[in-house]
Enzyme design. Sequence first.
Site, short mmCIF file in Angstrom:
data_model
loop_
_atom_site.label_atom_id
_atom_site.label_comp_id
_atom_site.label_asym_id
_atom_site.label_seq_id
_atom_site.Cartn_x
_atom_site.Cartn_y
_atom_site.Cartn_z
N ASP A 41 0.82 -1.22 0.00
CA ASP A 41 0.00 0.00 0.00
C ASP A 41 0.85 1.27 0.00
O ASP A 41 0.46 2.29 -0.53
CB ASP A 41 -0.89 0.05 1.25
N GLY A 43 3.49 1.59 -1.51
CA GLY A 43 4.13 1.71 -2.82
C GLY A 43 5.48 1.05 -2.89
O GLY A 43 6.33 1.38 -3.71
N ASN A 172 6.56 8.75 0.18
CA ASN A 172 6.08 8.40 -1.16
C ASN A 172 4.68 9.00 -1.42
O ASN A 172 4.01 9.44 -0.49
CB ASN A 172 6.04 6.87 -1.28
N LYS A 173 4.31 8.95 -2.69
CA LYS A 173 2.98 9.42 -3.13
C LYS A 173 2.84 10.93 -2.93
O LYS A 173 1.75 11.41 -2.57
CB LYS A 173 1.86 8.66 -2.42
N MET A 174 3.94 11.65 -3.11
CA MET A 174 3.89 13.12 -2.97
C MET A 174 2.91 13.72 -3.97
O MET A 174 2.33 14.79 -3.73
CB MET A 174 5.28 13.73 -3.15
N SER A 476 -1.16 -37.96 34.72
CA SER A 476 -1.72 -38.02 36.07
C SER A 476 -2.55 -39.30 36.16
O SER A 476 -3.31 -39.62 35.25
CB SER A 476 -2.61 -36.80 36.30
N GLY A 479 0.12 -44.12 37.26
CA GLY A 479 0.64 -45.13 38.17
C GLY A 479 2.07 -44.84 38.62
O GLY A 479 2.72 -45.72 39.20
N LYS A 480 2.55 -43.64 38.40
CA LYS A 480 3.93 -43.29 38.77
C LYS A 480 4.16 -43.49 40.27
O LYS A 480 5.10 -44.18 40.68
CB LYS A 480 4.23 -41.81 38.42
N SER A 548 6.18 -34.59 34.27
CA SER A 548 7.27 -34.14 33.38
C SER A 548 6.88 -34.33 31.91
O SER A 548 7.43 -35.18 31.22
CB SER A 548 8.59 -34.85 33.71
N1 LIG Z 1 -3.43 -28.81 35.50
C1 LIG Z 1 -2.87 -29.91 36.01
N2 LIG Z 1 -2.23 -30.77 35.19
C2 LIG Z 1 -1.64 -31.87 35.70
N3 LIG Z 1 -1.64 -32.19 37.02
C3 LIG Z 1 -2.27 -31.35 37.86
C4 LIG Z 1 -2.91 -30.19 37.39
N4 LIG Z 1 -3.43 -29.54 38.46
C5 LIG Z 1 -3.15 -30.27 39.54
N5 LIG Z 1 -2.45 -31.36 39.20
C6 LIG Z 1 -1.89 -32.33 40.17
O1 LIG Z 1 -0.49 -32.07 40.17
C7 LIG Z 1 0.23 -33.26 39.96
C8 LIG Z 1 1.25 -33.07 38.84
O2 LIG Z 1 2.32 -32.32 39.27
P1 LIG Z 1 3.69 -32.47 38.57
O3 LIG Z 1 4.63 -31.58 39.30
O4 LIG Z 1 4.06 -33.89 38.44
O5 LIG Z 1 3.41 -31.88 37.10
S1 LIG Z 1 4.44 -31.44 36.00
O6 LIG Z 1 5.51 -32.43 35.94
O7 LIG Z 1 4.96 -30.11 36.35
O8 LIG Z 1 3.70 -31.38 34.75
C9 LIG Z 1 -0.73 -34.30 39.51
O9 LIG Z 1 -0.37 -35.41 40.29
P2 LIG Z 1 -0.28 -36.92 39.73
O10 LIG Z 1 -1.69 -37.32 39.53
O11 LIG Z 1 0.40 -37.69 40.83
O12 LIG Z 1 0.52 -36.92 38.47
C10 LIG Z 1 -2.10 -33.76 39.84
O13 LIG Z 1 -2.56 -34.35 41.01
N1 LIG Z 2 -0.57 -51.63 36.74
C1 LIG Z 2 -0.75 -50.55 37.50
N2 LIG Z 2 0.28 -49.80 37.87
C2 LIG Z 2 0.11 -48.69 38.65
N3 LIG Z 2 -1.06 -48.26 39.09
C3 LIG Z 2 -2.16 -48.97 38.76
C4 LIG Z 2 -2.04 -50.13 37.94
N4 LIG Z 2 -3.24 -50.64 37.77
C5 LIG Z 2 -4.09 -49.82 38.43
N5 LIG Z 2 -3.45 -48.82 39.05
C6 LIG Z 2 -4.07 -47.76 39.86
O1 LIG Z 2 -3.92 -46.50 39.17
C7 LIG Z 2 -3.79 -45.46 40.10
C8 LIG Z 2 -2.52 -44.70 39.80
O2 LIG Z 2 -2.41 -43.56 40.62
P1 LIG Z 2 -1.05 -42.93 40.99
O3 LIG Z 2 -0.03 -43.96 41.28
O4 LIG Z 2 -1.29 -41.89 42.03
O5 LIG Z 2 -0.66 -42.27 39.60
P2 LIG Z 2 0.26 -41.02 39.33
O6 LIG Z 2 1.25 -40.93 40.41
O7 LIG Z 2 0.88 -41.36 38.01
O8 LIG Z 2 -0.66 -39.87 39.24
C9 LIG Z 2 -3.75 -46.10 41.49
O9 LIG Z 2 -5.02 -46.02 42.05
C10 LIG Z 2 -3.40 -47.54 41.20
O10 LIG Z 2 -3.92 -48.44 42.15
#
Ligand SMILES: Nc1ncnc2c1ncn2[C@@H]1O[C@H](COP(=O)(O)OS(=O)(=O)O)[C@@H](OP(=O)(O)O)[C@H]1O
Ligand SMILES: Nc1ncnc2c1ncn2[C@@H]1O[C@H](COP(=O)(O)OP(=O)(O)O)[C@@H](O)[C@H]1O
Length: 637
Positions: A41, A43, A172-174, A476, A479-480, A548
């Site tokens: 626009d 020029g 431009n466009k004087m 979440s 089972g971590k 994570s």
């Molecule tokens: N928005 C949102 N997203 C995911 N998780 C949530 C959120 N809000 C609260 N929570 C609870 O916080 C736990 C996860 O925290 P982390 O520190 O592991 O999360 S991260 O690694 O920073 O993504 C997670 O726990 P876990 O269920 O043990 O994984 C949840 O209980």
């Molecule tokens: N094979 C498995 N390994 C781990 N948890 C299991 C499994 N099967 C069922 N579960 C259930 O899934 C849920 C996992 O919750 P949690 O260990 O707190 O998960 P996270 O820490 O990833 O949020 C628990 O209630 C657990 O008893």
Amino acid sequence: MNAELQTPETAVQDAVAAVASYLEQHEHKQLLRFITCGSVDDGKSTLIGRLLHDTKLLLDDQLAALEADSRRHGTQNGQIDFALLVDGLQAEREQGITIDVAYRFFSTDQRKFIVADCPGHEQYTRNMATGASTADLAIVLVDARKGLLTQTRRHSYIVSLLGIRHVVLAVNKMDLVDHDESVFARIAEDYRALAAQLGIANVTAIPLSALNGDNMLERSARMPWYAGPTLLEHLETVDASHARKDLGLRMPVQWVCRPDQNFRGFAGTLVSGAARVGDEIVALPSGRRSKIARIVTGDGDLEVAIVGQAVTLTLEDEIDISRGDVIAAGGAPAQVADQFAAHVLWMGEQALLPGRPYWLKIGARTVGASVTEIKHRVDVNTQDHLAAKHLELNEVGYCNLHLDQPVAFEAYADSRELGAFILIDRQTNGTVAAGTLDFALRRAANIHWQHLEVDKAARARSLGQSPRCVWFTGLSGSGKSTVANLVEKRLAALGLHTYILDGDNVRHGLNKDLGFSEEDRVENIRRVAEVSKLMVDAGLIVLVSFISPFRAERQMARELFEGDEFVEVFVDTPLAVAEGRDVKGLYAKARAGKIPNFTGIDSPYEAPESPELRLDTVAHSPEALAEAVVQRILGQG
Ligand SMILES: Nc1ncnc2c1ncn2[C@@H]1O[C@H](COP(=O)(O)OS(=O)(=O)O)[C@@H](OP(=O)(O)O)[C@H]1O
Ligand SMILES: Nc1ncnc2c1ncn2[C@@H]1O[C@H](COP(=O)(O)OP(=O)(O)O)[C@@H](O)[C@H]1O
């Protein structure tokens, strides 16, 4: 034009040859690189078209043939991207950035010109930065009827950021304002005020009509009140030499040349100063000193080489210098640092997150780097400073940077070559930012490593175990915690020393200031990774249980550890299964919109690509999975 990666090798090589031959033909003439800023626009196309057409030195046959060639090879729009070849931006090309900048060549009896034409639309910043990074001058186009627009301010800010010292304000466009002197005078005055604010020292305002050719090549009879140069006269005569501060000798080493035992040369281009046989030099960042023995070129040895020359230096002593080091004048060395204040112009589709590791490339050196803090974001339209936690595409931020190792550098204001850098995404290898270094932050130099008598190995020996960081990642409810708890119980039963870092718990203490935005998750993981490193250093087996969700941060955590200390365990549970379990009722809340940014719902989870262990929680019991992890930790899995 689009510079896509798929340009065939042959077309690239042909283009390199053509450009070299163009530059050679006009070798005796001085080169002026400039950019044009403005929109259609205003020029802009007419202005460039007229310059190219009226100077009657459009691309010659050879380049036309090349274009035909590139059409055959299927480059986008049938055009060749000379840009990346001419401007040494091959690095960006290799890094896979797509840039919309068209480069054109023309020449007159006085000079040869390369003009980078950057589109004026909203996706401007990275294109403009690319075009501007090597430009000596910028033509800022303004429509005489409209005066300065937001876009004028934005372009001028980027021009100033990239250190372009000369601006032509093309009013431009004087013809559409009756060639009125007062209109021109008012716009020129407005612009001078803006330029002063931005620190742009040399502004030449020219009243034009690109369409009619007024004051383009010839003086306009319709504006007798204007006594200054025509646009072309100015472009032909402006002093465009890179009169930057003379820093003394600076030569980034492009490669080490060692054809046989008797010859060891360091090849590169002098970006500042001069090199003389016998001069004392210092290699940076190491600080080792020697003297120049020979200055070797393809045409024989030289006594002296000056800025701009590509040479190979040999030294009197056998000192260790590698690609990416900088050879500098012994009496005036470059600075060396690992922390900087810098402007960062973000070009990534994904936001810049403080704490996330990137590669930083400066000169010929690439090192690990992260932004430790965004001091502020700059509104490129108004130059206002705004608070920011991350930077989005096309945003500019003033940031503190931390590098994994010290590098030689200069402030960008003093040296474009040693003060400019790019940031590269470690996952995709794409260029995600361009930056300009401002100054070194001295803090790092004052913090030293404390030497400790009792080290990790000694502590591990006395605990009778091999320290590990066992990193559980997954959605979440995957089972971590369940598996990590069972693993700890078994290890404790075996008399081993352990500790569990669990997201839920750490977020109540150390990380209670953090939420679930992407930048907070990055910081969450960064802190936990550092804590787990300390615990491994203490000799413990640490079980880390955090969602994570991002690969980049898990990779960062991995890199903190040695050898097989880091064990990534992917707790692989489909979203539907985790949601079905919904131990804490969080998924239900998230689905109801009561928890924003919930992983798997409206926040991403990037599954590991090659974890040490993958746990299928659908097919196996928690006990069986824990057993597999224990076996792995004990080295029997
Ligand atoms: N928005 C949102 N997203 C995911 N998780 C949530 C959120 N809000 C609260 N929570 C609870 O916080 C736990 C996860 O925290 P982390 O520190 O592991 O999360 S991260 O690694 O920073 O993504 C997670 O726990 P876990 O269920 O043990 O994984 C949840 O209980
Ligand atoms: N094979 C498995 N390994 C781990 N948890 C299991 C499994 N099967 C069922 N579960 C259930 O899934 C849920 C996992 O919750 P949690 O260990 O707190 O998960 P996270 O820490 O990833 O949020 C628990 O209630 C657990 O008893």
